[in-house]
Design a protein around this motif. Structure first.
Motif, PDB file in Angstrom:
ATOM      1  N   PRO A   1       0.827  -1.214   0.000  1.00 13.48           N
ATOM      2  CA  PRO A   1       0.000   0.000   0.000  1.00 13.48           C
ATOM      3  C   PRO A   1       0.863   1.266   0.000  1.00 13.48           C
ATOM      4  O   PRO A   1       1.826   1.372   0.750  1.00 13.48           O
ATOM      5  N   GLY A   2       0.550   2.181  -0.894  1.00 12.53           N
ATOM      6  CA  GLY A   2       1.238   3.461  -0.968  1.00 12.53           C
ATOM      7  C   GLY A   2       2.656   3.385  -1.521  1.00 12.53           C
ATOM      8  O   GLY A   2       3.442   4.299  -1.317  1.00 12.53           O
ATOM      9  N   SER A   3       2.982   2.284  -2.205  1.00 11.99           N
ATOM     10  CA  SER A   3       4.342   2.104  -2.704  1.00 11.99           C
ATOM     11  C   SER A   3       4.301   1.399  -4.054  1.00 11.99           C
ATOM     12  O   SER A   3       3.346   0.710  -4.370  1.00 11.99           O
TER      13      SER A   3
END
Length: 86
Positions: free
Chosen positions: A76-78
């Motif tokens: 998540p978020g990467s």
């Protein structure tokens, strides 16, 4: 030959369970969603056990005891990915 997949959806990357009784695979729906499915190796109803994002996951692998399935999942978020057990 025994046809196992459904012609209305795209099924790919089959992985046989260690005991040979089940097959895990990706099913790509008409909406381009990727679902992780399992079905009996000799045919029958497939059931969804997970989902992933498109083209991130390329291969499914069963654990040696047949209790889990490993795949790649996005972090998540990467932009990085991780190995996940389903």
């Amino acid at each position: 030959p025994l046809q196992l997949s459904n012609a209305s959806e795209e099924d790919m990357s089959p992985a046989w369970s260690p005991d040979g009784r089940s097959i895990a695979f990706y099913r790509i729906g008409a909406d381009r969603s990727w679902r992780i499915m399992v079905m009996p190796a000799l045919g029958g109803n497939a059931r969804q056990i997970g989902a992933t994002v498109d083209r991130i996951s390329s291969r499914l692998c069963w654990t040696p005891d047949g209790r889990g399935i490993l795949t790649h999942m996005p972090m998540p978020g990467s932009a990085a990915t991780a190995i996940a057990m389903i």
